[in-house]
Write a protein that holds these residues in place. Sequence first.
Motif, PDB file in Angstrom:
ATOM      1  N   ASN A  63       2.653 -10.048  11.179  1.00  0.00           N
ATOM      2  CA  ASN A  63       2.608  -8.805  10.492  1.00  0.00           C
ATOM      3  C   ASN A  63       1.763  -7.355  10.139  1.00  0.00           C
ATOM      4  N   ALA A  64       0.013  -8.363  11.014  1.00  0.00           N
ATOM      5  CA  ALA A  64      -0.701  -7.178  11.152  1.00  0.00           C
ATOM      6  C   ALA A  64      -1.053  -6.472  12.669  1.00  0.00           C
ATOM      7  N   ALA A  65       0.229  -7.192  12.857  1.00  0.00           N
ATOM      8  CA  ALA A  65       0.275  -6.648  14.203  1.00  0.00           C
ATOM      9  C   ALA A  65       1.466  -6.002  14.817  1.00  0.00           C
ATOM     10  N   MET A  66       1.565  -5.173  15.457  1.00  0.00           N
ATOM     11  CA  MET A  66       3.117  -4.438  16.352  1.00  0.00           C
ATOM     12  C   MET A  66       4.190  -5.650  15.792  1.00  0.00           C
TER      13      MET A  66
ATOM     14  N   ASN B  58       5.312   0.385  16.436  1.00  0.00           N
ATOM     15  CA  ASN B  58       6.450   0.197  15.539  1.00  0.00           C
ATOM     16  C   ASN B  58       5.774   0.391  14.356  1.00  0.00           C
ATOM     17  N   MET B  59       5.271   1.422  14.236  1.00  0.00           N
ATOM     18  CA  MET B  59       4.843   1.583  12.600  1.00  0.00           C
ATOM     19  C   MET B  59       6.024   2.078  11.781  1.00  0.00           C
ATOM     20  N   SER B  60       7.484   2.781  11.952  1.00  0.00           N
ATOM     21  CA  SER B  60       7.739   3.222  11.329  1.00  0.00           C
ATOM     22  C   SER B  60       9.389   1.746  10.464  1.00  0.00           C
ATOM     23  N   GLU B  61       8.618   1.001  11.208  1.00  0.00           N
ATOM     24  CA  GLU B  61       9.827  -0.622  11.376  1.00  0.00           C
ATOM     25  C   GLU B  61       9.051  -1.046  10.496  1.00  0.00           C
ATOM     26  N   ALA B  62       9.698  -2.291   9.406  1.00  0.00           N
ATOM     27  CA  ALA B  62       9.403  -3.338   8.426  1.00  0.00           C
ATOM     28  C   ALA B  62      10.483  -4.494   8.787  1.00  0.00           C
ATOM     29  N   TRP B  63      10.629  -5.056   8.130  1.00  0.00           N
ATOM     30  CA  TRP B  63      11.575  -6.453   7.612  1.00  0.00           C
ATOM     31  C   TRP B  63      12.173  -5.787   6.394  1.00  0.00           C
ATOM     32  N   TRP B  64      13.190  -5.250   6.627  1.00  0.00           N
ATOM     33  CA  TRP B  64      14.290  -4.463   5.518  1.00  0.00           C
ATOM     34  C   TRP B  64      15.149  -6.109   4.962  1.00  0.00           C
ATOM     35  N   TYR B  65      14.935  -5.920   3.542  1.00  0.00           N
ATOM     36  CA  TYR B  65      15.499  -6.184   2.998  1.00  0.00           C
ATOM     37  C   TYR B  65      15.542  -6.022   0.794  1.00  0.00           C
ATOM     38  N   PRO B  66      17.433  -5.735   0.876  1.00  0.00           N
ATOM     39  CA  PRO B  66      17.971  -5.350   0.161  1.00  0.00           C
ATOM     40  C   PRO B  66      17.601  -6.241  -1.563  1.00  0.00           C
ATOM     41  N   ALA B  67      16.720  -5.507  -1.665  1.00  0.00           N
ATOM     42  CA  ALA B  67      16.326  -6.586  -3.179  1.00  0.00           C
ATOM     43  C   ALA B  67      16.910  -6.359  -4.022  1.00  0.00           C
ATOM     44  N   MET B  68      16.589  -7.026  -4.972  1.00  0.00           N
ATOM     45  CA  MET B  68      17.257  -7.166  -6.193  1.00  0.00           C
ATOM     46  C   MET B  68      15.984  -7.797  -8.036  1.00  0.00           C
ATOM     47  N   GLN B  69      16.744  -7.283  -8.914  1.00  0.00           N
ATOM     48  CA  GLN B  69      15.978  -7.704  -9.728  1.00  0.00           C
ATOM     49  C   GLN B  69      16.409  -8.995 -11.129  1.00  0.00           C
ATOM     50  N   ASP B  70      16.409  -9.798 -11.177  1.00  0.00           N
ATOM     51  CA  ASP B  70      16.482  -9.799 -13.407  1.00  0.00           C
ATOM     52  C   ASP B  70      14.932  -9.172 -13.799  1.00  0.00           C
ATOM     53  N   PRO B  71      14.912  -8.228 -14.549  1.00  0.00           N
ATOM     54  CA  PRO B  71      13.986  -8.724 -14.607  1.00  0.00           C
ATOM     55  C   PRO B  71      13.225  -9.051 -16.397  1.00  0.00           C
ATOM     56  N   THR B  72      13.654  -9.682 -16.442  1.00  0.00           N
ATOM     57  CA  THR B  72      13.448 -10.987 -17.321  1.00  0.00           C
ATOM     58  C   THR B  72      12.148 -12.563 -16.512  1.00  0.00           C
TER      59      THR B  72
ATOM     60  N   ASN C  57       0.870  -1.419  -0.041  1.00  0.00           N
ATOM     61  CA  ASN C  57       0.539  -0.030   0.170  1.00  0.00           C
ATOM     62  C   ASN C  57       1.009   0.837   0.285  1.00  0.00           C
ATOM     63  N   LYS C  58       0.858   2.259  -1.752  1.00  0.00           N
ATOM     64  CA  LYS C  58       1.552   2.605  -1.204  1.00  0.00           C
ATOM     65  C   LYS C  58       1.281   3.856  -0.479  1.00  0.00           C
ATOM     66  N   GLU C  59       0.386   4.279  -0.336  1.00  0.00           N
ATOM     67  CA  GLU C  59      -0.390   5.623   0.903  1.00  0.00           C
ATOM     68  C   GLU C  59       0.049   4.951   1.927  1.00  0.00           C
ATOM     69  N   LEU C  60      -0.070   4.526   2.567  1.00  0.00           N
ATOM     70  CA  LEU C  60       0.811   4.118   3.955  1.00  0.00           C
ATOM     71  C   LEU C  60       1.997   3.550   3.952  1.00  0.00           C
ATOM     72  N   VAL C  61       2.865   3.290   3.258  1.00  0.00           N
ATOM     73  CA  VAL C  61       4.743   2.866   3.010  1.00  0.00           C
ATOM     74  C   VAL C  61       5.084   4.798   3.331  1.00  0.00           C
ATOM     75  N   LYS C  62       4.189   5.282   2.740  1.00  0.00           N
ATOM     76  CA  LYS C  62       4.659   6.920   2.330  1.00  0.00           C
ATOM     77  C   LYS C  62       4.093   7.730   3.810  1.00  0.00           C
ATOM     78  N   THR C  63       3.295   7.258   4.789  1.00  0.00           N
ATOM     79  CA  THR C  63       2.850   7.231   5.981  1.00  0.00           C
ATOM     80  C   THR C  63       3.542   7.600   6.818  1.00  0.00           C
ATOM     81  N   PHE C  64       3.803   6.094   6.756  1.00  0.00           N
ATOM     82  CA  PHE C  64       4.540   6.323   8.406  1.00  0.00           C
ATOM     83  C   PHE C  64       6.103   5.292   8.161  1.00  0.00           C
TER      84      PHE C  64
ATOM     85  N   GLY D  46       8.484  -8.003   4.385  1.00  0.00           N
ATOM     86  CA  GLY D  46       7.253  -7.166   5.425  1.00  0.00           C
ATOM     87  C   GLY D  46       7.064  -6.403   6.498  1.00  0.00           C
ATOM     88  N   THR D  47       5.588  -5.320   6.471  1.00  0.00           N
ATOM     89  CA  THR D  47       5.947  -4.248   7.932  1.00  0.00           C
ATOM     90  C   THR D  47       5.988  -5.138   9.097  1.00  0.00           C
TER      91      THR D  47
END
Length: 547
Positions: free
Chosen positions: A508-511, A299-313, A261-268, A479-480
């Motif tokens: 992940n639906a809870a703090m 805990n709304m400003s936190e997520a389970w961060w990960y340095p993501a990569m892609q194979d565009p194909t 949810n881009k809006e929630l991500v930007k907000t929190f 996930g957040t």
Amino acid sequence: MPAKKPANWDREVDVVVMGTGGAALVSAIMAHDQGAEVLILEKAAQIGGTTAFSGGIPWIPMNLYMKEAGIEDSKEEALTYIKRLTGGKEPDPALLEVFVDNGHQMIQYLYDHTPLRFNIPKGYPEYYAKLPGGKPTGGRSLDPMPFDMNQIGEWGALIRNNPVFPPLTLEEGGAIGGIDFEKVAWRMENNIVTMGRSLIASMFKAILDRGIETLTETPGKELVLNDAGEVIGLVAEREGKPYYIGARRGVILASGGFEWNKELVKTFLKGEVTHPLSPAGNDGDGLIMAMEAGAALGNMSEAWWYPAMQDPTFEYEDRVLNQLGSGRFGPNSIVVNRHGRRFVHEGVTYNDMPKSFYEYDPVALEWPNEPPVWMVFDQQLKDKTMVVTMMPGEPAPDWVPQADSIRELAAKIGVDPDGLEKTVADYNANAKQGADPEFHRGTTFFENLGGGGGNAEANIGAIEQGPFYALPIYFGTLGTSGGPRINADGQVISLRGKPLSGLYAAGNAAMGIMGQAYVSAGGTLGPAMTFGYLAGMAAGKAASKSI
């Protein structure tokens, strides 16, 4: 706003569970086993959520498998380790102890009452094993045993599948690149699954055995409250129409985070996630419903961060798949920002590394490490390491920028050429001495997890053999980890600090109870399943309301 009570319910049960991931299924099992009539709702056509897409590993101190293996553990050791990592920034310190006290009981219950079985993966220690209370031999991270999907019939085809993971356990290399092709072929032919799919399938067998009904393609939309502010049901959407479900004992929100949810991500979130690694659909439905009901948040400003990569194909579910990536631990690689400068120890844990992405330069008035940042590496690394989907010995595909010089590579990827040339030259000069005085590669345990910890030979090496390559790294998350505040029963807390009658949350639906910390493999799923266990018991035992 929460919906008003309808004149007539379309369905009445004791407990409604939103979601089909690890937290959700544990909560449904527990609520049923307290004597409650349970209904599970799943937004997607597939089941399993983020858990099925993951390694399926819960991190649980003092579990029965440790005892069987002769690995000693204690409440004191576990809490010492956890608190060193949370650093006092966890949203409710008391819940750390609740987790440690109940996690191993949850695992024991599932062992006694479901087909779910685990193994302790050999050679897989904790991420911070050298910290006080850490386990260099591992034992708290549990590897789901293979499961025969034929046991759940047609439901097996509905369990989500991560297309990157072969049907191997963590110990066999399922998430870290080792592949026994004969074993993979046999398991695929015989419908044997591992990791997150195994965990979900095993628990779903228990769901089917109990006769608990699951409705797919039925997203929850709004909670229903009575005049006293108690949750007495919800409005779902079924076949395009509102579907009112009364819940005499409670609603359990276990529908995942809000990373899509881009809006929630930007907000929190303090860093704007652009490349989630979870299945699309984690839009914060449970979070929005809880907020509308007056839930306090944590805990709304936190997520389970990960340095993501892609194979565009590489596409999955009609989009380019964001992937875990690989190669940044390798000796002949570094990670640089747009200025061509290193800014982080490249081999720290995947949850820790992206925290450096949201550092602010108050002089230049910019976020210099805002992704994409770039993993720069040479032919030496390419010849011995799988990088995203690029295998050693294969020609580099067209989507991988490459050049015969560092300066030419910088121009291709839009990085400052002078900065990158200087960075590589400085790194190489130190690497040839087996040192990294700037960021201390070769000193953290995680960067050489299977080899006894980081060291110069494994993790430091010059970038000097062309051609040279670069791949972008994006701001990703598994996930957040923010959501409604909960108590020791997994019950949602109101803005006034009191439990919201009839409303529970887990996963992940809870703090996130551990704040910014990710203790080791399974640091998400262990607490999620434990508080699903507690929420399911509490909701299942709750007194029935007149609805």
